[in-house]
Design a protein around this motif. Structure first.
Motif, PDB file in Angstrom:
ATOM      1  N   MET A 138     -18.895  19.997  31.797  1.00  0.00           N
ATOM      2  CA  MET A 138     -19.199  21.544  31.754  1.00  0.00           C
ATOM      3  C   MET A 138     -18.085  22.118  32.712  1.00  0.00           C
ATOM      4  O   MET A 138     -17.507  22.965  32.150  1.00  0.00           O
ATOM      5  N   LYS A 139     -17.818  21.806  33.632  1.00  0.00           N
ATOM      6  CA  LYS A 139     -16.813  22.364  34.673  1.00  0.00           C
ATOM      7  C   LYS A 139     -15.469  22.241  33.991  1.00  0.00           C
ATOM      8  O   LYS A 139     -14.624  23.325  34.054  1.00  0.00           O
ATOM      9  N   ASP A 140     -15.133  21.173  33.173  1.00  0.00           N
ATOM     10  CA  ASP A 140     -13.624  21.130  32.536  1.00  0.00           C
ATOM     11  C   ASP A 140     -13.741  22.029  31.329  1.00  0.00           C
ATOM     12  O   ASP A 140     -12.570  22.682  31.193  1.00  0.00           O
ATOM     13  N   VAL A 141     -14.744  22.327  30.601  1.00  0.00           N
ATOM     14  CA  VAL A 141     -14.803  23.136  29.499  1.00  0.00           C
ATOM     15  C   VAL A 141     -14.551  24.535  30.246  1.00  0.00           C
ATOM     16  O   VAL A 141     -13.751  25.610  29.457  1.00  0.00           O
ATOM     17  N   PHE A 142     -15.173  25.012  31.396  1.00  0.00           N
ATOM     18  CA  PHE A 142     -14.750  26.239  31.800  1.00  0.00           C
ATOM     19  C   PHE A 142     -13.606  26.511  32.179  1.00  0.00           C
ATOM     20  O   PHE A 142     -12.833  27.411  31.984  1.00  0.00           O
ATOM     21  N   ALA A 143     -13.154  25.376  32.684  1.00  0.00           N
ATOM     22  CA  ALA A 143     -11.668  25.376  33.241  1.00  0.00           C
ATOM     23  C   ALA A 143     -10.757  25.532  32.115  1.00  0.00           C
ATOM     24  O   ALA A 143      -9.752  26.277  32.177  1.00  0.00           O
ATOM     25  N   ALA A 144     -10.911  24.775  30.954  1.00  0.00           N
ATOM     26  CA  ALA A 144     -10.228  24.841  29.861  1.00  0.00           C
ATOM     27  C   ALA A 144      -9.996  26.252  29.243  1.00  0.00           C
ATOM     28  O   ALA A 144      -8.870  26.761  28.760  1.00  0.00           O
ATOM     29  N   GLU A 145     -11.283  26.894  29.137  1.00  0.00           N
ATOM     30  CA  GLU A 145     -11.351  28.349  28.506  1.00  0.00           C
ATOM     31  C   GLU A 145     -10.888  29.409  29.538  1.00  0.00           C
ATOM     32  O   GLU A 145     -10.173  30.240  28.984  1.00  0.00           O
ATOM     33  N   TRP A 146     -10.788  29.039  30.652  1.00  0.00           N
ATOM     34  CA  TRP A 146     -10.057  30.086  31.630  1.00  0.00           C
ATOM     35  C   TRP A 146      -8.553  29.970  31.489  1.00  0.00           C
ATOM     36  O   TRP A 146      -7.853  30.829  31.655  1.00  0.00           O
ATOM     37  N   LEU A 147      -8.230  28.734  31.465  1.00  0.00           N
ATOM     38  CA  LEU A 147      -6.588  28.301  31.117  1.00  0.00           C
ATOM     39  C   LEU A 147      -6.087  28.931  30.103  1.00  0.00           C
ATOM     40  O   LEU A 147      -5.228  29.951  29.998  1.00  0.00           O
ATOM     41  N   LYS A 148      -6.773  28.991  28.988  1.00  0.00           N
ATOM     42  CA  LYS A 148      -6.219  29.679  27.688  1.00  0.00           C
ATOM     43  C   LYS A 148      -6.605  31.172  27.851  1.00  0.00           C
ATOM     44  O   LYS A 148      -5.560  31.843  27.279  1.00  0.00           O
ATOM     45  N   LEU A 149      -7.405  31.595  28.407  1.00  0.00           N
ATOM     46  CA  LEU A 149      -7.740  33.211  28.549  1.00  0.00           C
ATOM     47  C   LEU A 149      -6.435  33.665  29.434  1.00  0.00           C
ATOM     48  O   LEU A 149      -5.893  34.647  28.820  1.00  0.00           O
ATOM     49  N   ARG A 150      -6.128  33.032  30.668  1.00  0.00           N
ATOM     50  CA  ARG A 150      -4.938  33.728  31.673  1.00  0.00           C
ATOM     51  C   ARG A 150      -3.780  33.229  30.863  1.00  0.00           C
ATOM     52  O   ARG A 150      -2.800  33.854  31.423  1.00  0.00           O
ATOM     53  N   THR A 151      -3.422  32.506  29.904  1.00  0.00           N
ATOM     54  CA  THR A 151      -2.141  32.183  29.738  1.00  0.00           C
ATOM     55  C   THR A 151      -1.872  32.859  28.020  1.00  0.00           C
ATOM     56  O   THR A 151      -0.918  32.810  27.514  1.00  0.00           O
ATOM     57  N   ALA A 152      -2.744  33.614  27.487  1.00  0.00           N
ATOM     58  CA  ALA A 152      -2.754  34.312  26.298  1.00  0.00           C
ATOM     59  C   ALA A 152      -2.092  35.781  26.560  1.00  0.00           C
ATOM     60  O   ALA A 152      -2.724  36.580  27.615  1.00  0.00           O
ATOM     61  N   ARG A 153      -1.024  36.071  25.911  1.00  0.00           N
ATOM     62  CA  ARG A 153      -0.279  37.386  26.280  1.00  0.00           C
ATOM     63  C   ARG A 153      -1.539  38.578  25.883  1.00  0.00           C
ATOM     64  O   ARG A 153      -1.366  39.361  26.381  1.00  0.00           O
ATOM     65  N   SER A 154      -2.411  38.333  25.017  1.00  0.00           N
ATOM     66  CA  SER A 154      -3.443  39.241  24.581  1.00  0.00           C
ATOM     67  C   SER A 154      -4.114  39.751  25.663  1.00  0.00           C
ATOM     68  O   SER A 154      -4.579  40.873  25.855  1.00  0.00           O
ATOM     69  N   THR A 155      -4.343  38.795  26.829  1.00  0.00           N
ATOM     70  CA  THR A 155      -5.353  39.255  27.892  1.00  0.00           C
ATOM     71  C   THR A 155      -4.745  40.214  28.689  1.00  0.00           C
ATOM     72  O   THR A 155      -5.509  41.072  29.043  1.00  0.00           O
ATOM     73  N   TYR A 156      -3.323  40.142  28.862  1.00  0.00           N
ATOM     74  CA  TYR A 156      -2.682  41.110  29.762  1.00  0.00           C
ATOM     75  C   TYR A 156      -2.517  42.405  28.898  1.00  0.00           C
ATOM     76  O   TYR A 156      -2.487  43.424  29.289  1.00  0.00           O
ATOM     77  N   PHE A 157      -2.137  42.322  27.846  1.00  0.00           N
ATOM     78  CA  PHE A 157      -2.087  43.612  26.529  1.00  0.00           C
ATOM     79  C   PHE A 157      -3.522  44.471  26.963  1.00  0.00           C
ATOM     80  O   PHE A 157      -3.098  45.649  26.894  1.00  0.00           O
ATOM     81  N   THR A 158      -4.679  43.772  26.771  1.00  0.00           N
ATOM     82  CA  THR A 158      -5.898  44.504  26.648  1.00  0.00           C
ATOM     83  C   THR A 158      -6.094  44.770  28.079  1.00  0.00           C
ATOM     84  O   THR A 158      -6.788  45.992  28.203  1.00  0.00           O
ATOM     85  N   LEU A 159      -5.707  44.191  29.245  1.00  0.00           N
ATOM     86  CA  LEU A 159      -6.156  44.635  30.586  1.00  0.00           C
ATOM     87  C   LEU A 159      -5.108  45.838  31.032  1.00  0.00           C
ATOM     88  O   LEU A 159      -5.546  46.631  31.991  1.00  0.00           O
ATOM     89  N   VAL A 160      -4.036  45.724  30.332  1.00  0.00           N
ATOM     90  CA  VAL A 160      -2.982  46.964  31.058  1.00  0.00           C
ATOM     91  C   VAL A 160      -3.424  48.344  30.470  1.00  0.00           C
ATOM     92  O   VAL A 160      -3.193  49.286  31.344  1.00  0.00           O
ATOM     93  N   VAL A 161      -4.119  48.444  29.392  1.00  0.00           N
ATOM     94  CA  VAL A 161      -4.713  49.693  29.094  1.00  0.00           C
ATOM     95  C   VAL A 161      -5.605  50.527  30.067  1.00  0.00           C
ATOM     96  O   VAL A 161      -5.400  51.545  30.190  1.00  0.00           O
ATOM     97  N   PRO A 162      -6.537  49.752  30.499  1.00  0.00           N
ATOM     98  CA  PRO A 162      -7.364  50.318  31.646  1.00  0.00           C
ATOM     99  C   PRO A 162      -6.963  50.642  32.726  1.00  0.00           C
ATOM    100  O   PRO A 162      -7.133  51.962  33.058  1.00  0.00           O
TER     101      PRO A 162
END
Length: 259
Positions: A1-25
């Motif tokens: 389970m820990k590896d699955v969470f780590a993989a999802e976190w890696l995908k989220l923090r390496t996606a450009r869309s994450t930073y685009f959506t967070l820069v608006v707030p």
């Protein structure tokens, strides 16, 4: 389970869309500071009579709503991006337990949303309060302690927006469809209900997503289109249902549909 969470976190923090959506707030925090500075200067130049009619809405509440919509979009993109690129097939091959995959995505998105919601809400509040100072501008809070429950409620509610977007994305498999659905639940449906004849406008309005955080802390949604008939425990359950029901439906469909 820990590896699955780590993989999802890696995908989220390496996606450009994450930073685009967070820069608006973050941009809205800066805009809130600029508006507070402008209002403070205007207040200083007004006469005593004009000051009685001058007001400034809660910028922390506004920014919490903006952050909620942005994190809902992030929740949508965290799913539809994989469907668009076909990466979802690889993901499901590596993680065949689809419920676990959804749980991991929800945990990562929910954690980011909670931190972002609370950070933006509190930073906006303290920034505006620092700029406004002791000016008794109508609509502005007088003390931190009195506003703390609303700040926590508004900031934490961002998590619900994010999980709602995530659940709708799995259900619809469409970026446009999921984002439009979130926007409709947050903005379009409440406007329609506000025009329903009384007393149903207030009764139905009390169940709208945007009006629930205030009811959770016993507020009355003053000067808004929302109702306020729900007691805090019921309002909290309804708020959580906005995330739980789409996620439950998403888990059901994810286990029964092809990638």
């Amino acid at each position: 389970m820990k590896d699955v969470f780590a993989a999802e976190w890696l995908k989220l923090r390496t996606a450009r869309s994450t930073y685009f959506t967070l820069v608006v707030p973050v941009g809205f925090v800066v805009m809130g500071a600029a508006l507070a500075f402008y209002s403070a200067n205007m207040w200083d130049s007004l006469t005593v009579e004009d000051r009685a009619h001058f007001a400034l809405s809660s910028l922390a509440t506004l920014n919490a709503d903006v952050t909620g919509l942005c994190l809902a979009i992030l929740g949508v993109l965290a799913v539809t991006g994989e469907y668009r690129t076909g990466m979802i097939r690889t993901t499901l091959t590596v993680v065949p337990r689809r419920s676990l995959l959804l749980f991991a995505k929800a945990g990562v998105i929910g954690g980011v949303a909670l931190l972002a919601g609370l950070a933006v809400t509190f930073v906006t509040f303290f920034t505006v309060k620092l700029i406004i100072g002791d000016r008794p501008i109508r609509g502005q809070p007088t003390g931190v302690v009195a506003e703390l429950p609303e700040l926590v409620s508004r900031g934490a509610a961002v998590t619900v927006y994010a999980l709602l977007g995530l659940g709708l994305a799995v259900i619809l498999r469409s970026t446009a469809g999921a984002i439009a659905s979130v926007f409709a639940l947050w903005y379009v449906v409440p406007i329609i209900i506000a025009n329903v004849p009384a007393p149903w406008n207030e009764r139905l309005g009390s169940f709208m997503l945007g009006g629930l955080p205030d009811q959770v802390i016993g507020g009355d949604n003053e000067n808004s289109i929302y109702g306020s008939i729900l007691p805090p425990p019921v309002a909290l359950l309804v708020l959580l249902a906005y995330a739980a029901i789409p996620l439950a439906a998403a888990a059901f469909l994810l286990n029964r549909r092809d990638a």
